[in-house]
Enzyme design. Sequence first.
Site, PDB file in Angstrom:
ATOM      1  N   SER A  80      -3.413  49.368  -4.194  1.00 36.11           N
ATOM      2  CA  SER A  80      -2.114  49.193  -4.848  1.00 36.11           C
ATOM      3  C   SER A  80      -1.964  50.199  -6.005  1.00 36.11           C
ATOM      4  O   SER A  80      -2.074  51.406  -5.778  1.00 36.11           O
ATOM      5  CB  SER A  80      -1.977  47.737  -5.309  1.00 36.11           C
ATOM      6  OG  SER A  80      -0.638  47.418  -5.604  1.00 36.11           O
ATOM      7  N   LEU A 141       0.982  37.008  -7.040  1.00 43.09           N
ATOM      8  CA  LEU A 141      -0.054  36.623  -6.072  1.00 43.09           C
ATOM      9  C   LEU A 141       0.573  36.060  -4.799  1.00 43.09           C
ATOM     10  O   LEU A 141       0.081  36.299  -3.693  1.00 43.09           O
ATOM     11  CB  LEU A 141      -1.027  35.614  -6.689  1.00 43.09           C
ATOM     12  CG  LEU A 141      -1.841  36.117  -7.898  1.00 43.09           C
ATOM     13  CD1 LEU A 141      -2.851  35.077  -8.333  1.00 43.09           C
ATOM     14  CD2 LEU A 141      -2.546  37.429  -7.608  1.00 43.09           C
ATOM     15  N   LEU A 143       3.508  36.917  -3.672  1.00 44.33           N
ATOM     16  CA  LEU A 143       4.103  38.065  -2.983  1.00 44.33           C
ATOM     17  C   LEU A 143       3.027  38.914  -2.297  1.00 44.33           C
ATOM     18  O   LEU A 143       3.226  39.413  -1.190  1.00 44.33           O
ATOM     19  CB  LEU A 143       4.887  38.913  -3.994  1.00 44.33           C
ATOM     20  CG  LEU A 143       5.820  39.983  -3.439  1.00 44.33           C
ATOM     21  CD1 LEU A 143       6.880  39.373  -2.531  1.00 44.33           C
ATOM     22  CD2 LEU A 143       6.484  40.760  -4.570  1.00 44.33           C
ATOM     23  N   ASP A 204       2.758  43.958   4.618  1.00 49.09           N
ATOM     24  CA  ASP A 204       2.755  44.261   3.185  1.00 49.09           C
ATOM     25  C   ASP A 204       4.180  44.269   2.630  1.00 49.09           C
ATOM     26  O   ASP A 204       5.031  45.024   3.089  1.00 49.09           O
ATOM     27  CB  ASP A 204       2.093  45.630   2.956  1.00 49.09           C
ATOM     28  CG  ASP A 204       1.691  45.866   1.507  1.00 49.09           C
ATOM     29  OD1 ASP A 204       2.455  45.474   0.612  1.00 49.09           O
ATOM     30  OD2 ASP A 204       0.618  46.451   1.281  1.00 49.09           O
ATOM     31  N   HIS A 232      -0.602  42.351   1.596  1.00 52.32           N
ATOM     32  CA  HIS A 232      -0.986  43.368   0.602  1.00 52.32           C
ATOM     33  C   HIS A 232      -2.452  43.210   0.171  1.00 52.32           C
ATOM     34  O   HIS A 232      -2.891  43.886  -0.741  1.00 52.32           O
ATOM     35  CB  HIS A 232      -0.047  43.246  -0.610  1.00 52.32           C
ATOM     36  CG  HIS A 232      -0.111  44.377  -1.589  1.00 52.32           C
ATOM     37  ND1 HIS A 232       0.140  45.691  -1.230  1.00 52.32           N
ATOM     38  CD2 HIS A 232      -0.390  44.408  -2.921  1.00 52.32           C
ATOM     39  CE1 HIS A 232       0.021  46.469  -2.300  1.00 52.32           C
ATOM     40  NE2 HIS A 232      -0.313  45.721  -3.336  1.00 52.32           N
TER      41      HIS A 232
END
Length: 252
Positions: A80, A141, A143, A204, A232
């Site tokens: 990320s 978290l 998401l 993601d 993700h």
Amino acid sequence: MSLHIEKIGQGEPLVMIHGWGMHSDMWMQARDLLSQHFELHLVDLPGMGHSENIDVYHLHAVAEKIAKQMPMNAYVLGWSLGGLIASKVALITPVKKLILVGSTPCFMQRDDWSHGMPQEVFESFFAGAVQNYQGTMNKLLALIAMGSKNARATSKILREALASRPLPNQQGLLGALDILRTSDLRQALIGMDIPTLLIHGEHDKLAPVAAARWMSQQLLQAELHVIKGAAHEPFISHPQDFTQQVTEFLKA
């Protein structure tokens, strides 16, 4: 100021850089498996985990800090925001191989870039980051795990990992947010000639798979591995698949 970098395992050095608002305990699912093959250098970003903040918090300064403290010619892996920073590290210092997880060269949507987060969504989502860190992280978290077939379990693992270290420094949070908001490495990455593995969850929601596909076409030595059923957080939802991909790529 020196960064807190935890060193575990034996073998060739692998530097691992976490995402926004978190710390290196995020790697706990993959850490034990990877440390059997590599000497892990688990970085806490400035102002997060056990690392103090830095005076000037921008992408180059953070990447330079890591580059100065990591072993020469190491493998570098970033997730990320950590992927953005890992990419910058690879642009300013020799890196043996690069792994980008759930990463993108540009997190925000732009007129010529549709593979990012709309500005209004970004601003509204992170507006409360400083006033209400815990509330923002709970939303984040959820998401991060959204779309994963193990969403509830992975959110719980992330929450528990997050609670294992002190809360991040406010300036660090805002500085790192600014990196997400303003950084655009697209031009810098075109034609980069470093063996690179892109690992992405197919669902993601924070960094669309399209961003990874774009990178796989622009980098000269890139391969893309999309993990089915992951969001993700593929290193938490699919630790075996994740660590197998990393190990095979680095040992090839």
